[in-house]
Enzyme design. Structure first.
Site, PDB file in Angstrom:
ATOM      1  N   PRO A  27      31.853  24.967 -17.172  1.00 32.56           N
ATOM      2  CG  PRO A  27      33.288  23.208 -16.627  1.00 32.56           C
ATOM      3  CD  PRO A  27      32.758  24.522 -16.106  1.00 32.56           C
ATOM      4  CG  ASP A  28      27.164  22.077 -21.525  1.00 30.48           C
ATOM      5  OD1 ASP A  28      27.137  20.826 -21.472  1.00 30.48           O
ATOM      6  OD2 ASP A  28      26.137  22.775 -21.643  1.00 30.48           O
ATOM      7  CB  ILE A  29      29.931  17.909 -18.176  1.00 30.02           C
ATOM      8  CG1 ILE A  29      30.616  18.714 -17.071  1.00 30.02           C
ATOM      9  CG2 ILE A  29      30.453  16.486 -18.209  1.00 30.02           C
ATOM     10  CD1 ILE A  29      30.163  18.397 -15.673  1.00 30.02           C
TER      11      ILE A  29
ATOM     12  CG  PHE B 136      18.702  13.411 -17.825  1.00 26.29           C
ATOM     13  CD1 PHE B 136      19.564  12.409 -18.248  1.00 26.29           C
ATOM     14  CD2 PHE B 136      17.543  13.047 -17.145  1.00 26.29           C
ATOM     15  CE1 PHE B 136      19.291  11.084 -17.991  1.00 26.29           C
ATOM     16  CE2 PHE B 136      17.262  11.720 -16.884  1.00 26.29           C
ATOM     17  CZ  PHE B 136      18.134  10.731 -17.308  1.00 26.29           C
TER      18      PHE B 136
ATOM     19  CE  LYS C 113      18.434  22.062 -22.218  1.00 23.73           C
ATOM     20  NZ  LYS C 113      17.828  22.008 -20.894  1.00 23.73           N
TER      21      LYS C 113
ATOM     22  CG  ASN D 213      20.980  21.658  -8.705  1.00 15.48           C
ATOM     23  OD1 ASN D 213      20.713  20.509  -8.415  1.00 15.48           O
ATOM     24  ND2 ASN D 213      22.007  21.979  -9.479  1.00 15.48           N
TER      25      ASN D 213
ATOM     26  CE  LYS E 216      23.153  21.546 -22.737  1.00 14.35           C
ATOM     27  NZ  LYS E 216      23.771  21.715 -21.426  1.00 14.35           N
TER      28      LYS E 216
ATOM     29  CE  LYS F  83      30.472  33.331   7.647  1.00 18.59           C
ATOM     30  NZ  LYS F  83      29.993  33.236   9.008  1.00 18.59           N
TER      31      LYS F  83
HETATM   32  O1  C5P Z   1      21.684  23.244 -20.239  1.00 16.54           O
HETATM   33  P1  C5P Z   1      20.967  22.365 -19.290  1.00 16.54           P
HETATM   34  O2  C5P Z   1      21.546  22.435 -17.903  1.00 16.54           O
HETATM   35  O3  C5P Z   1      19.508  22.483 -19.277  1.00 16.54           O
HETATM   36  O4  C5P Z   1      21.256  20.899 -19.863  1.00 16.54           O
HETATM   37  C1  C5P Z   1      20.995  19.752 -19.171  1.00 16.54           C
HETATM   38  C2  C5P Z   1      21.892  18.641 -19.619  1.00 16.54           C
HETATM   39  O5  C5P Z   1      23.212  19.106 -19.787  1.00 16.54           O
HETATM   40  C3  C5P Z   1      22.003  17.543 -18.583  1.00 16.54           C
HETATM   41  O6  C5P Z   1      22.257  16.347 -19.267  1.00 16.54           O
HETATM   42  C4  C5P Z   1      23.183  17.989 -17.756  1.00 16.54           C
HETATM   43  O7  C5P Z   1      23.788  16.880 -17.104  1.00 16.54           O
HETATM   44  C5  C5P Z   1      24.081  18.564 -18.808  1.00 16.54           C
HETATM   45  N1  C5P Z   1      24.918  19.672 -18.360  1.00 16.54           N
HETATM   46  C6  C5P Z   1      26.279  19.473 -18.264  1.00 16.54           C
HETATM   47  N2  C5P Z   1      27.098  20.523 -17.902  1.00 16.54           N
HETATM   48  C7  C5P Z   1      26.574  21.729 -17.636  1.00 16.54           C
HETATM   49  C8  C5P Z   1      25.188  21.943 -17.736  1.00 16.54           C
HETATM   50  C9  C5P Z   1      24.385  20.885 -18.086  1.00 16.54           C
HETATM   51  O8  C5P Z   1      26.749  18.365 -18.483  1.00 16.54           O
HETATM   52  N3  C5P Z   1      27.363  22.709 -17.287  1.00 16.54           N
END
Ligand code: C5P
Length: 408
Positions: free
Chosen positions: A305-307, A325, A339, A209, A343, A287
């Site tokens: 994974p969602d950090i 964020f 959010k 991105n 989260k 490739k």
């Molecule tokens: O779900 P979204 O991407 O909109 O959420 C944004 C927030 O979640 C940001 O703080 C981003 O750094 C964190 N994030 C994360 N891991 C992910 C997706 C988002 O830490 N896989």
């Protein structure tokens, strides 16, 4: 007092160099040790002998001197200091710093350092107000250099205006402020994620991105300036590593999570990275080839994974404060409020990243801080200023919590 503090004083070539002698005396009176680097033009105004006599240390000036390098390499000069002070900071040395030149010992030390730098400019008023100097100062401020002065008044060149170097006592006060006060995060540990992630499709292609990493880097630097021990986990960005903190470079979300967990217990985690939500479900080892007449390959995605959510999970190791964020293009505040709940983080910094705002890759940001106290709308400001404000808010919040080590 400055007991035990080590100052590396860089004396460049200006008439104000005579004030640096008094500066050394005052710093030593307050318990600091002073080591001097003298530029070739600085040596036209003060002698190495005077600096040596007042600092009671040898004076360094030659980058290619075998004795200097074997006794004290240019990297070691900065390693051994708590603070670098450039006084007088001439238009020339400021330009060389801004350009990243390493053409003498002073410039090389300034380029190689990860320590805080204070510059006390001294020059003719028109040199100070020249667009080139103005731009150089702005660049250096953005990179975290602190400035004191110049003062307004009569100058050696028979002119009047801003350009006089600050008085030694003013410089000492600025040094004390940098080294002893306004470090409310001293002893606190911070983790910041920044930049995009890059998710491999095959060895040459990836999903990513537009995140530039600027806001996250600025937050990491602002926290470090307030005294925090900062680990910045950064995805691939086109920016240089900021000085004064630990930077861990990663590519994918999986690597970013692993690096965050490896950073250990922290008091605050700020997740500013634009982590890719999905990765390729089956990244190809080689490739993927284009086949004549064949339909394009289907890309099967798997969730990352969602950090932020992982770091926000309740438990003994949870940071006292987790800040996320929310980059949204519509329904900014409503989505961000949602959010925060989903989260489990404490605060959300919500920013509008629709293309018209120019936030991605741009210098300015318009954010809303969402906490348990509600929604605060901040005016549009440079990303650095958003970072400073946020770091100050974090410091205020952590001032009321236990350090991470005690929570282990
Ligand atoms: O779900 P979204 O991407 O909109 O959420 C944004 C927030 O979640 C940001 O703080 C981003 O750094 C964190 N994030 C994360 N891991 C992910 C997706 C988002 O830490 N896989």
């Amino acid at each position: 007092m400055l007991n035990g503090k080590r100052i590396l004083l860089i004396v460049a070539g200006g008439i104000a160099a005579f004030k640096s002698l008094e500066l050394i005396r005052r710093l030593r009176e307050r318990g600091a040790s002073v080591r001097c680097v003298l530029t070739a033009s600085g040596a036209r105004f003060v002698t190495p002998l005077s600096l040596q006599a007042l600092s009671e240390d040898r004076v360094y000036s030659d980058m290619f001197s075998l004795t200097d390098e074997s006794e004290m390499g240019h990297i070691q000069l900065s390693r051994d200091a708590d603070l670098l002070v450039v006084a007088p900071a001439t238009a020339n040395i400021l330009a060389r710093m801004a350009a990243g030149l390493a053409d003498d010992l002073a410039a090389t030390v300034l380029l190689a350092t990860d320590k805080p730098v204070l510059a006390a400019p001294a020059m003719n008023v028109r040199m100070w107000t020249h667009a080139a100097t103005v731009a150089n100062v702005e660049t250096l401020k953005k990179r975290g250099v602190t400035f004191i002065g110049p003062n307004d008044g009569a100058m050696a060149c028979n002119e009047h205006g801003p350009g006089r170097m600050s008085e030694p006592e003013e410089i000492v006060a600025a040094i004390e402020a940098m080294l002893t006060q306004n470090r409310p995060l001293a002893g606190k540990r911070a983790l910041v994620t920044a930049g995009p992630t890059r998710e491999a499709i095959d060895p040459v292609r990836y999903i990513s991105n537009h995140s530039s990493g600027k806001q996250g880097q600025a937050i990491a630097s602002a926290l470090a300036r307030l005294g925090a021990d900062v680990t910045l986990v950064s995805g691939p960005v086109a920016l240089a590593d900021p000085p004064g903190l630990r930077v861990v470079h990663v590519e994918s979300a999986d690597q970013m999570l692993a690096a965050c967990l490896a950073a250990g217990a922290v008091d605050v985690a700020v997740c500013a990275a634009a982590v890719a939500d999905w990765k390729s479900g089956r990244p190809a080892a080689a490739k993927i080839k284009k086949k004549q007449g064949a339909a394009p390959p289907a890309l099967e995605l798997a969730p990352n994974p969602d950090i932020l959510a992982t770091l926000s999970k309740p438990g003994a190791k949870r940071p006292a404060l987790v800040v996320g964020f929310a980059a949204e293009t519509e329904n900014l505040v409503a989505n961000a409020l949602d959010k925060r709940k989903r989260k489990g983080c404490d605060w959300i910094v919500a920013n509008d990243v629709s293309p018209a705002t120019g936030t991605f890759g741009g210098e300015r940001n318009t954010v809303h801080l969402i906490s348990d106290k509600g929604v605060e709308d901040w005016p549009t400001m440079p990303k650095e200023e958003v970072a400073v404000r946020l770091a100050e808010r974090i410091a205020g919040h952590l001032g009321r919590t236990r350090p991470a080590a005690a929570a282990e």
